[in-house]
Write a protein that holds these residues in place. Structure first.
Motif, PDB file in Angstrom:
ATOM      1  N   ARG B  37       0.909  -1.283  -0.041  1.00  0.00           N
ATOM      2  CA  ARG B  37       0.077  -0.127  -0.007  1.00  0.00           C
ATOM      3  C   ARG B  37       0.879   1.232  -0.131  1.00  0.00           C
ATOM      4  O   ARG B  37       2.063   1.254   0.319  1.00  0.00           O
ATOM      5  CB  ARG B  37      -1.148   0.079   1.342  1.00  0.00           C
ATOM      6  N   CYS B  38       0.395   2.474  -0.427  1.00  0.00           N
ATOM      7  CA  CYS B  38       0.889   3.518  -0.541  1.00  0.00           C
ATOM      8  C   CYS B  38      -0.161   4.532   0.318  1.00  0.00           C
ATOM      9  O   CYS B  38      -1.323   4.446   0.010  1.00  0.00           O
ATOM     10  CB  CYS B  38       1.193   4.183  -1.816  1.00  0.00           C
ATOM     11  N   ARG B  39       0.302   5.393   1.246  1.00  0.00           N
ATOM     12  CA  ARG B  39      -0.681   6.293   2.040  1.00  0.00           C
ATOM     13  C   ARG B  39      -0.063   7.649   2.036  1.00  0.00           C
ATOM     14  O   ARG B  39       1.293   7.841   2.284  1.00  0.00           O
ATOM     15  CB  ARG B  39      -0.788   5.629   3.390  1.00  0.00           C
ATOM     16  N   SER B  40      -0.895   8.851   1.993  1.00  0.00           N
ATOM     17  CA  SER B  40      -0.604   9.953   2.352  1.00  0.00           C
ATOM     18  C   SER B  40      -1.192  10.464   3.371  1.00  0.00           C
ATOM     19  O   SER B  40      -2.380  10.472   3.269  1.00  0.00           O
ATOM     20  CB  SER B  40      -0.644  10.949   0.950  1.00  0.00           C
ATOM     21  N   PRO B  41      -0.463  11.078   4.435  1.00  0.00           N
ATOM     22  CA  PRO B  41      -1.247  11.478   5.495  1.00  0.00           C
ATOM     23  C   PRO B  41      -1.893  13.048   5.396  1.00  0.00           C
ATOM     24  O   PRO B  41      -2.975  13.245   6.095  1.00  0.00           O
ATOM     25  CB  PRO B  41      -0.343  11.572   6.694  1.00  0.00           C
ATOM     26  N   THR B  95       6.723  14.452  -4.210  1.00  0.00           N
ATOM     27  CA  THR B  95       5.613  14.359  -4.447  1.00  0.00           C
ATOM     28  C   THR B  95       4.685  15.317  -5.099  1.00  0.00           C
ATOM     29  O   THR B  95       4.934  16.563  -5.120  1.00  0.00           O
ATOM     30  CB  THR B  95       4.822  13.992  -2.990  1.00  0.00           C
ATOM     31  N   SER B  96       4.053  14.911  -6.314  1.00  0.00           N
ATOM     32  CA  SER B  96       3.370  15.799  -6.980  1.00  0.00           C
ATOM     33  C   SER B  96       1.837  15.100  -7.075  1.00  0.00           C
ATOM     34  O   SER B  96       1.434  13.932  -7.311  1.00  0.00           O
ATOM     35  CB  SER B  96       3.527  15.697  -8.541  1.00  0.00           C
ATOM     36  N   ILE B  97       0.955  16.214  -6.966  1.00  0.00           N
ATOM     37  CA  ILE B  97      -0.566  15.770  -6.831  1.00  0.00           C
ATOM     38  C   ILE B  97      -1.071  15.671  -8.242  1.00  0.00           C
ATOM     39  O   ILE B  97      -0.401  16.474  -9.038  1.00  0.00           O
ATOM     40  CB  ILE B  97      -1.224  16.752  -5.683  1.00  0.00           C
ATOM     41  N   TRP B  98      -2.007  15.042  -8.410  1.00  0.00           N
ATOM     42  CA  TRP B  98      -2.763  15.024  -9.596  1.00  0.00           C
ATOM     43  C   TRP B  98      -1.780  14.466 -10.540  1.00  0.00           C
ATOM     44  O   TRP B  98      -1.771  14.819 -12.036  1.00  0.00           O
ATOM     45  CB  TRP B  98      -3.433  16.201 -10.135  1.00  0.00           C
ATOM     46  N   ILE B 121      -0.639   5.032  -8.900  1.00  0.00           N
ATOM     47  CA  ILE B 121      -1.335   5.885  -7.761  1.00  0.00           C
ATOM     48  C   ILE B 121      -1.276   7.219  -8.143  1.00  0.00           C
ATOM     49  O   ILE B 121      -0.485   7.629  -8.844  1.00  0.00           O
ATOM     50  CB  ILE B 121      -0.481   5.753  -6.300  1.00  0.00           C
ATOM     51  N   ASP B 122      -2.409   7.789  -7.623  1.00  0.00           N
ATOM     52  CA  ASP B 122      -2.460   9.058  -7.652  1.00  0.00           C
ATOM     53  C   ASP B 122      -2.650   9.606  -6.179  1.00  0.00           C
ATOM     54  O   ASP B 122      -3.461   9.086  -5.399  1.00  0.00           O
ATOM     55  CB  ASP B 122      -3.563   9.692  -8.471  1.00  0.00           C
ATOM     56  N   VAL B 123      -1.763  10.530  -5.809  1.00  0.00           N
ATOM     57  CA  VAL B 123      -1.776  10.815  -4.159  1.00  0.00           C
ATOM     58  C   VAL B 123      -3.005  11.223  -3.714  1.00  0.00           C
ATOM     59  O   VAL B 123      -3.308  11.178  -2.642  1.00  0.00           O
ATOM     60  CB  VAL B 123      -0.590  11.839  -4.109  1.00  0.00           C
TER      61      VAL B 123
END
Lengths: 233, 631
Positions: B37-41, B95-98, B121-123
């Motif tokens: 898994r990958c998670r972003s808090p 990290t880049s969003i979208w 994944i997309d953050v």
């Protein structure tokens, strides 16, 4: 017997008229308070915070619909998740420069951010319309999905108008300068009969739109909390 | 040669030693790792974790490579330690969003390397925030009712102030001993009130949050809060319960009291008194014989046909018959007597009129008589018919006084006759004391019937009438009437009175009946029965009779006959055991013809037995005289 049928027709017609009246009244009541840029005309002027809340709610709903449609496509129409080949997925809005992080978004000026929002919304008007048209003629999709696509395209249109109103209000209030142009440059738009467009399949379109609607919602929130932070930020 | 052999053996040994054992360790390239898994808090950084495969017996290393969307540049994870083992931490710069990340983990050892499956994944869609912080729970009081106020703050890493992340919250509450939590969705607010608490308990509260499109955070650490006891509020509830239970207890006690002493139903719904009509048989009503019912109502003495004055009741009536009917009457009275003696208070008769006999005041013999009437009708017919012939001669005889039973003055009555103070004195005693009165009773019965009939002399017609009439119609009517007539003079037996009364009422019938008489009947037959009143009983043992004016219509033919005629003196008893009466002219002086008329008109009914002929002494023992011939 003949009189009975004619009477039935009349009754149904009357009933329909009544129903229409009721619905029309409901519809008009929603827009009972038109948003006025200037209070001189006598209509009720909404505050900027209220305007922001409305457009943010609208964008949230738009994103929800796009998310649902994408999930449906992913579930029923994607036989294999060939993600490796997806790397070169290219959304047509990728040419629009959008901040990809919080610092980038916060560093961006309000006018720029507003303009980005408007560009995005503008770019998706036609593709979504065409997508809906394609879905309506394709019998593979059920009516539920087709209605969602139609609603999505309508919402993009409405949201754009709303954001334009917000921009006008902000310009009126002096929050942003008048450099924001409601007219989006045509480069952002995809030519209707471009080859790239046809390459884009429906799934890719939905994927791209889902992301772009999320961007719009997030940018609006950032704008709101930067301009009118006292309400729910 | 030996050296070559030694080297070969050494080599062989070496090969044996160093060749890897088939059953021992086998070195292979590492197994395929897997990105779990990958998670972003906070949507600014994210971490990916993988699970390594088998290491192949050799030390393996893992490396994570990723590629961003629309770029062919492959980057390797720069931070493998921050997030722990088998993890890769992407800092803010990376990290880049979208943006779509294509991440791959590679495990490699000395023998080779193995690539894991790539993950896109997309953050934005892997955000899982930290639990809310600074959860505070306080007990607030609103109008003596406590409630919990829970407040918290978003995780410090999540930037909700700038609008970058929008979080929604959820909290759950439970009592200390419970297993199930009570969930509450709080939305975007950071304050929540919980009501409906139980006083004196300890509550556990937890809060968690979630971004718009992401995962729920972990539950915050449990906050314990104890609700103080609110006794005063509960005390009022106990007071209310006590009052209510006391009220119920009172109601129960009252209902028990009512049921024990008296039926509650009687208390609430008193019974409605039903109609009491003398002679009214409810059973008959149920049976549905309306005729009999109506008969009761009709036959009863309403409207009272007899004079209801007291004076009238005091009057005694004597009926005088043509002696021809003596035997007939004798027999009938005898039958009557028998029947009277036999039946005591019979109540099973259909005749509603007989029900009146059921009254204890009535005579038993009356009931019996009424019953016997029907039975003995045929018998009477046969017997009386025979005797009627014989009695024809006696019609011209002197009048006989028909007395049933002893004729005694009250003062002279010994135990034989009981005084008759009221109608309701028990007649059976009286009857029984006169065992020889069977004939008299019978005669009385006959007399009663003959009253209604035309002239007593016309036996045939009498019989006809008797035969025609239903006993029900005659019997009850007669006895009813008998009852109503009160006789202070007890020397007239009740039968007699009965007869007399009956004769009063049935005058009309006798009139009609008389018309049916054959023409051959002597004139006296057409005479209506005369009613004499026994005024007193003389010292000479003579009955003083006095005629009574009758109101009935049939007297118009012979009005003078009835008026003021005294039949006061018993002349004597003739051979036929007939009581001969003579008018006592000194009693009432009518016209001079009166002495004649009585003699001519007096009809006496005497039922005597031949062997019972009595001397014409003053005292007439009707008991002895009137004996019914047995047949």
């Amino acid at each position: 017997m003949v009189s009975d049928s004619s009477l039935n027709h009349r009754l149904t017609l009357l009933f329909l008229v009544l129903v229409c009246l009721v619905f029309c009244r409901n519809l008009t009541s929603i827009g009972a308070a038109p948003i006025c840029t200037n209070a001189q005309t006598g209509c009720q002027a909404l505050s900027l915070a209220n305007l922001f809340d409305r457009v943010i709610q609208h964008s949230a709903r738009m994103h929800g619909i796009s998310n649902d449609l994408h999930s449906e496509f992913e579930q029923y129409f994607l036989p294999s998740k060939n993600q490796i080949g997806r790397v070169s997925r290219n959304c047509h809005t990728s040419t629009i420069l959008t901040p990809n992080g919080k610092e980038n978004a916060q560093r961006m000026a309000r006018e720029e951010l507003t303009e980005v929002i408007l560009k995005l919304l503008m770019a998706w008007r036609d593709p979504l319309w065409r997508f809906h048209q394609g879905m309506a003629h394709n019998h593979d999709f059920n009516n539920f999905s087709s209605n969602k696509a139609l609603e999505m395209s309508d919402m993009v249109h409405e949201l754009r108008k709303g954001v334009e109103k917000v921009a006008d209000k902000m310009q009126m209030l002096g929050i942003i300068s008048n450099s924001v142009s409601s007219q989006v440059s045509p480069e952002a738009l995809l030519p209707s009969d471009s080859a790239e467009w046809h390459l884009m399949r429906d799934y890719d379109l939905l994927y791209c739109f889902r992301r772009d609607s999320n961007k719009v919602q997030n940018y609006l929130k950032i704008l709101k909390c930067r301009i009118v932070p006292e309400h729910g930020c | 040669m030996k050296e070559v052999m030694e080297e070969a053996v050494l080599l062989f040994l070496l090969l044996v030693i160093y060749t890897p054992d088939a059953q021992g360790t086998r070195y292979s390239p590492p197994g395929k790792p897997e990105l779990t898994r990958c998670r972003s808090p906070e949507k600014e950084t994210f971490t990916c974790w993988w699970k390594p495969g088998s290491d192949g017996g050799l030390p393996t290393t893992h490396a994570l490579y990723y590629r961003k969307e629309n770029s062919d540049t492959i980057y390797e994870c720069s931070d493998y330690h921050t997030a722990g083992e088998n993890s890769c931490f992407f800092n803010k710069n990376d990290t880049s969003i979208w943006v779509n990340y294509n991440i791959t983990v590679v495990a490699s050892n000395a023998l080779g390397s193995t690539f894991s499956d790539p993950v896109d994944i997309d953050v934005v869609y892997i955000v899982k925030p930290n639990p809310p912080e600074k959860v505070t729970v306080t007990v607030m009081e609103l109008k003596e009712w406590p409630f919990l106020r829970v407040s918290w703050e978003p995780p410090h890493k999540a930037d909700t102030r700038s609008g970058w992340i929008t979080l929604i919250y959820e909290l759950r509450v439970k009592l200390e001993g419970d297993d199930e939590w009570e969930m509450h969705l709080a939305g975007q607010q950071k304050l929540f009130n919980i009501f409906s608490l139980r006083s004196g308990g300890t509550y556990h509260v937890q809060v968690r949050c979630k971004p718009d499109h992401g995962f729920w955070s972990e539950w915050s650490s449990t906050s314990h809060i104890e609700i103080p006891d609110y006794l005063h509020r509960e005390k009022s509830m106990w007071i209310l319960i006590a009052v209510f239970s006391a009220f119920i207890f009172l109601i129960l006690t009252w209902s028990l009291h009512m049921s024990s002493h008296r039926s509650l139903k009687h208390c609430i719904l008193p019974p409605v008194p039903g109609p009491k009509i003398k002679g009214f048989d409810k059973q008959l009503l149920k049976n549905g014989k309306s005729e009999d019912l109506l008969r009761v109502l009709v036959v009863s003495d309403f409207p009272p046909t007899t004079p209801s004055n007291y004076e009238d009741m005091l009057v005694e009536y004597l009926e005088v018959y043509v002696p021809q009917e003596q035997e007939v009457l004798l027999e009938e009275s005898k039958d009557l007597h028998d029947s009277c003696l036999k039946f005591e208070g019979s109540t099973s008769d259909n005749d509603s009129g007989r029900v009146s006999c059921d009254s204890h005041t009535l005579l038993m013999d009356k009931c019996g008589e009424a019953k016997e009437e029907g039975r003995q009708t045929d018998q009477e017919d046969s017997t009386t018919e025979a005797e009627a012939q014989g009695q024809q001669k006696d019609w011209d005889q002197d009048t006989l006084m028909y007395a049933n039973g002893d004729i005694l003055s009250p003062e002279k009555s010994s135990g034989r006759v009981k005084t008759w103070p009221s109608v309701f004195s028990p007649l059976p005693q009286y009857t029984l004391s006169l065992p020889d009165q069977t004939s008299s009773l019978e005669m009385a019965k006959q007399h009663c019937y003959s009253d209604s009939l035309f002239c007593p002399g016309s036996t045939s017609s009498y019989l006809t009438h008797l035969g025609n009439n239903d006993n029900e119609t005659l019997g009850p009517g007669s006895w009813e009437i008998c009852l109503s007539n009160r006789q202070p003079y007890s020397h007239i037996p009740q039968m007699q009175t009965c007869q007399q009364v009956r004769s009063h009422s049935d005058v009309n019938i006798s009139t009609i009946a008389r018309k049916q008489e054959p023409a051959g009947l002597p004139l006296p037959f057409f005479r209506p029965t005369a009613y004499v009143e026994v005024q007193r009983f003389d010292e000479e043992d003579m009955v003083v009779l006095q005629s009574i004016v009758s109101d009935h219509g049939f007297h118009e033919g012979f009005p003078q006959m009835l008026q003021q005629e005294d039949y006061s003196k018993v002349k004597g008893v003739d051979s036929n055991n007939m009581l001969l009466l003579q008018t006592e002219a000194m009693k009432e002086d009518g016209d001079g013809t009166t002495p004649h008329k009585p003699t001519a008109h007096i009809h006496t009914v005497v039922s005597t037995q031949d062997e019972m002929a009595q001397p014409a002494s003053g005292y007439v023992d009707t008991a002895t005289i009137f004996t019914l011939p047995t047949y």
